[in-house]
Motif scaffolding. Structure first.
Motif, PDB file in Angstrom:
ATOM      1  N   LEU A   1       0.606  -1.347   0.125  1.00  0.00           N
ATOM      2  CA  LEU A   1      -0.196  -0.140  -0.182  1.00  0.00           C
ATOM      3  C   LEU A   1       1.353   1.294  -0.278  1.00  0.00           C
ATOM      4  CD1 LEU A   1      -2.918  -1.070   2.524  1.00  0.00           C
ATOM      5  CD2 LEU A   1      -2.636  -1.102   0.371  1.00  0.00           C
ATOM      6  N   ASP A   2       2.067   1.257   0.187  1.00  0.00           N
ATOM      7  CA  ASP A   2       3.277   2.124  -0.500  1.00  0.00           C
ATOM      8  C   ASP A   2       3.767   2.617  -1.327  1.00  0.00           C
ATOM      9  OD1 ASP A   2       2.895   2.613   2.682  1.00  0.00           O
ATOM     10  OD2 ASP A   2       5.122   1.435   3.079  1.00  0.00           O
ATOM     11  N   GLU A   3       2.778   1.407  -2.546  1.00  0.00           N
ATOM     12  CA  GLU A   3       3.336   1.467  -3.278  1.00  0.00           C
ATOM     13  C   GLU A   3       2.210   2.608  -4.531  1.00  0.00           C
ATOM     14  OE1 GLU A   3       6.208   0.634  -4.381  1.00  0.00           O
ATOM     15  OE2 GLU A   3       6.631  -0.166  -2.911  1.00  0.00           O
ATOM     16  N   ASP A   4       2.135   2.911  -5.360  1.00  0.00           N
ATOM     17  CA  ASP A   4       1.471   3.305  -7.142  1.00  0.00           C
ATOM     18  C   ASP A   4       0.409   2.098  -6.921  1.00  0.00           C
ATOM     19  OD1 ASP A   4       1.569   6.242  -6.353  1.00  0.00           O
ATOM     20  OD2 ASP A   4       3.068   6.384  -8.039  1.00  0.00           O
ATOM     21  N   HIS A   5      -1.008   2.368  -7.299  1.00  0.00           N
ATOM     22  CA  HIS A   5      -0.963   0.789  -7.618  1.00  0.00           C
ATOM     23  C   HIS A   5      -1.718   1.027  -9.525  1.00  0.00           C
ATOM     24  CE1 HIS A   5      -1.530  -2.823  -4.757  1.00  0.00           C
ATOM     25  NE2 HIS A   5      -1.169  -1.584  -4.107  1.00  0.00           N
ATOM     26  N   VAL A   6      -1.762   0.190 -10.631  1.00  0.00           N
ATOM     27  CA  VAL A   6      -2.682  -0.574 -11.660  1.00  0.00           C
ATOM     28  C   VAL A   6      -3.387  -0.902 -10.750  1.00  0.00           C
ATOM     29  CG1 VAL A   6      -2.724  -0.380 -13.761  1.00  0.00           C
ATOM     30  CG2 VAL A   6      -0.505   0.584 -12.675  1.00  0.00           C
ATOM     31  N   GLY A   7      -4.283  -0.335 -11.082  1.00  0.00           N
ATOM     32  CA  GLY A   7      -6.001  -1.286 -11.397  1.00  0.00           C
ATOM     33  C   GLY A   7      -7.174  -1.775 -12.378  1.00  0.00           C
ATOM     34  N   LEU A   8      -7.533  -2.261 -12.031  1.00  0.00           N
ATOM     35  CA  LEU A   8      -8.959  -1.997 -13.142  1.00  0.00           C
ATOM     36  C   LEU A   8      -9.928  -1.488 -12.585  1.00  0.00           C
ATOM     37  CD1 LEU A   8      -9.198  -6.352 -13.597  1.00  0.00           C
ATOM     38  CD2 LEU A   8      -8.638  -4.631 -14.993  1.00  0.00           C
ATOM     39  N   HIS A   9     -11.686  -1.038 -12.807  1.00  0.00           N
ATOM     40  CA  HIS A   9     -12.279  -0.409 -12.951  1.00  0.00           C
ATOM     41  C   HIS A   9     -12.736   0.158 -11.903  1.00  0.00           C
ATOM     42  CE1 HIS A   9     -14.242  -3.086 -15.234  1.00  0.00           C
ATOM     43  NE2 HIS A   9     -13.702  -2.868 -16.336  1.00  0.00           N
TER      44      HIS A   9
ATOM     45  N   ALA B   1     -11.855  -5.754  -3.956  1.00  0.00           N
ATOM     46  CA  ALA B   1     -11.609  -7.049  -2.691  1.00  0.00           C
ATOM     47  C   ALA B   1     -10.548  -5.703  -2.184  1.00  0.00           C
ATOM     48  CB  ALA B   1     -11.110  -7.925  -3.786  1.00  0.00           C
ATOM     49  N   MET B   2      -9.622  -5.544  -3.020  1.00  0.00           N
ATOM     50  CA  MET B   2      -8.465  -4.409  -2.575  1.00  0.00           C
ATOM     51  C   MET B   2      -8.141  -3.554  -1.805  1.00  0.00           C
ATOM     52  SD  MET B   2      -6.895  -4.597  -6.654  1.00  0.00           S
ATOM     53  CE  MET B   2      -5.848  -3.071  -6.279  1.00  0.00           C
ATOM     54  N   ARG B   3      -9.864  -2.978  -2.385  1.00  0.00           N
ATOM     55  CA  ARG B   3     -10.673  -1.741  -1.137  1.00  0.00           C
ATOM     56  C   ARG B   3     -10.901  -2.288   0.076  1.00  0.00           C
ATOM     57  NH1 ARG B   3     -15.324   1.731  -3.544  1.00  0.00           N
ATOM     58  NH2 ARG B   3     -16.707   0.411  -2.807  1.00  0.00           N
TER      59      ARG B   3
ATOM     60  N   ALA C   1      -9.610  -3.002   6.017  1.00  0.00           N
ATOM     61  CA  ALA C   1      -9.034  -3.697   7.186  1.00  0.00           C
ATOM     62  C   ALA C   1      -7.806  -3.137   7.781  1.00  0.00           C
ATOM     63  CB  ALA C   1      -9.432  -4.814   6.387  1.00  0.00           C
ATOM     64  N   ALA C   2      -7.033  -2.898   6.570  1.00  0.00           N
ATOM     65  CA  ALA C   2      -5.072  -2.590   7.202  1.00  0.00           C
ATOM     66  C   ALA C   2      -5.134  -0.871   7.777  1.00  0.00           C
ATOM     67  CB  ALA C   2      -4.682  -2.590   5.976  1.00  0.00           C
ATOM     68  N   GLY C   3      -6.609  -0.302   7.848  1.00  0.00           N
ATOM     69  CA  GLY C   3      -6.211   0.882   8.146  1.00  0.00           C
ATOM     70  C   GLY C   3      -5.684   1.698   7.311  1.00  0.00           C
ATOM     71  N   ARG C   4      -5.590   1.660   5.925  1.00  0.00           N
ATOM     72  CA  ARG C   4      -4.885   2.599   4.901  1.00  0.00           C
ATOM     73  C   ARG C   4      -6.072   2.624   3.591  1.00  0.00           C
ATOM     74  NH1 ARG C   4       0.303   0.898   4.746  1.00  0.00           N
ATOM     75  NH2 ARG C   4       0.797   2.977   3.528  1.00  0.00           N
ATOM     76  N   SER C   5      -5.372   3.425   2.484  1.00  0.00           N
ATOM     77  CA  SER C   5      -6.310   3.507   1.124  1.00  0.00           C
ATOM     78  C   SER C   5      -5.164   3.190   0.352  1.00  0.00           C
ATOM     79  CB  SER C   5      -6.539   4.687   1.052  1.00  0.00           C
ATOM     80  OG  SER C   5      -5.304   5.785   1.827  1.00  0.00           O
ATOM     81  N   ILE C   6      -5.821   3.179  -1.348  1.00  0.00           N
ATOM     82  CA  ILE C   6      -5.138   2.248  -2.362  1.00  0.00           C
ATOM     83  C   ILE C   6      -4.630   3.934  -2.264  1.00  0.00           C
ATOM     84  CG2 ILE C   6      -5.065   0.997  -4.088  1.00  0.00           C
ATOM     85  CD1 ILE C   6      -7.769  -0.442  -2.783  1.00  0.00           C
ATOM     86  N   LYS C   7      -3.523   3.572  -3.630  1.00  0.00           N
ATOM     87  CA  LYS C   7      -2.749   4.527  -4.075  1.00  0.00           C
ATOM     88  C   LYS C   7      -2.892   3.897  -5.841  1.00  0.00           C
ATOM     89  CE  LYS C   7       1.156   6.357  -2.790  1.00  0.00           C
ATOM     90  NZ  LYS C   7       2.765   6.329  -2.224  1.00  0.00           N
TER      91      LYS C   7
END
Length: 313
Positions: A201-209, A217-219, A224-230
């Protein structure tokens, strides 16, 4: 109730498909005269059919002006339904003509991208090899839309990940897949034997729509980890995702078999995702498997049949 059914049948009998076609033509051309010219019919005959249609519906459908016509609110509603009816008739004609040409079955499938990339090409090819007179229409949608299509009758069979909105639908197991973290070769995370999603989650992500089962599922896992996706980039296909990752625009989650098929897209590495949710079920979905047409039931049996030596089932 009997009175309502009788009224519905009477309404259907009084409606005339030719009048509906002419009504749509008038709406599209904005003029009775231009529509009549396009349909090779006298303008007076078109005008008479429109008047009859308004009499049947007991409401005006068009505002008539010196320069043409415009739709009343009732006309707007009828135009929507008339186009739907005429489209369904064209589709029916196309499908029935295929039977006259030798087709002996027609199955409509909606599936998510994971199933289409990883498993369905080979499975459907095996079925068609034994049933060459069967036509299969396959459309790609996210899992939630696959479920909706089956619920509404737009698809005979759905192939997708389990969803919360699957009430009243029947399911059968199809395949499992395992999610991998895909990174550019040489990325620090690529040296690990496995990785937990929280560690990405410290990395930039390339994701599907954003309404795909994978992104949802990623969100959930990030929350659950108290984080957000970059989330740096969103794409509509796994091949596009791999190309973005190859060009170091982020990391991404890709099913294992899909990565094996797409790894030549770039200089990439894949690391197994250690989280429990990384192993995902893919299911077949129908409103009632027993009520499917014979050809669709045969296809379901084929898709559910264990394949000897298939490590991905």
């Amino acid at each position: 109730m009997r009175w309502l059914c009788s009224m519905d049948r009477s309404f259907a009998r009084r409606l005339d498909l030719t009048s509906l076609q002419l009504f749509v033509a008038v709406c599209e051309h904005g003029s009775i005269g231009r529509a009549a010219e396009h349909e090779f019919i006298a303008a007076s005959a078109v005008s008479k059919r429109l008047s009859d249609l308004e009499a049947i519906l007991e409401t005006p459908l068009l505002y008539r002006h010196t320069r043409g016509v415009s739709l009343t609110p009732a006309g707007e509603s009828l135009l929507h339904h008339a186009r739907s009816v005429l489209f369904s008739l064209e589709k029916m004609q196309g499908e029935l003509s295929e039977y006259a040409q030798g087709v002996r079955g027609h199955v409509r499938i909606h599936a998510n991208i994971s199933a289409i990339v990883q498993f369905l090409p080979e499975d459907l090819a095996g079925f068609i090899a034994r049933h060459q007179q069967v036509k299969i229409d396959l459309e790609e949608h996210v899992s939630a839309e696959v479920i909706r299509a089956v619920q509404e009758g737009d698809a005979d069979i759905g192939v997708c990940n389990p969803q919360a909105i699957m009430a009243e639908l029947q399911t059968r197991p199809y395949r499992q897949d395992r999610l991998m973290l895909v990174v550019p070769r040489g990325h620090p995370l690529g040296a690990r034997p496995e990785v937990r999603f929280a560690d990405t989650l410290d990395e930039d992500h390339v994701g599907l729509h954003s309404n795909s089962a994978l992104y949802l599922a990623m969100r959930r896992a990030a929350a659950a980890a108290g984080r957000s996706i970059k989330l740096r980039i969103q794409v509509t296909g796994l091949d596009a995702m791999c190309r973005m990752i190859h060009n170091r625009l982020g990391v991404g989650l890709v099913p294992h078999r899909a990565f094996e098929l797409l790894r030549a897209v770039g200089d990439l590495q894949a690391v197994p995702l250690a989280d429990d949710w990384a192993v995902r079920d893919i299911q077949l979905v129908a409103r009632d498997f027993a009520a499917l047409p014979v050809t669709a039931r045969q296809l379901v049996d084929h898709l559910c049949r264990p394949a000897a030596g298939n490590a991905h089932r």
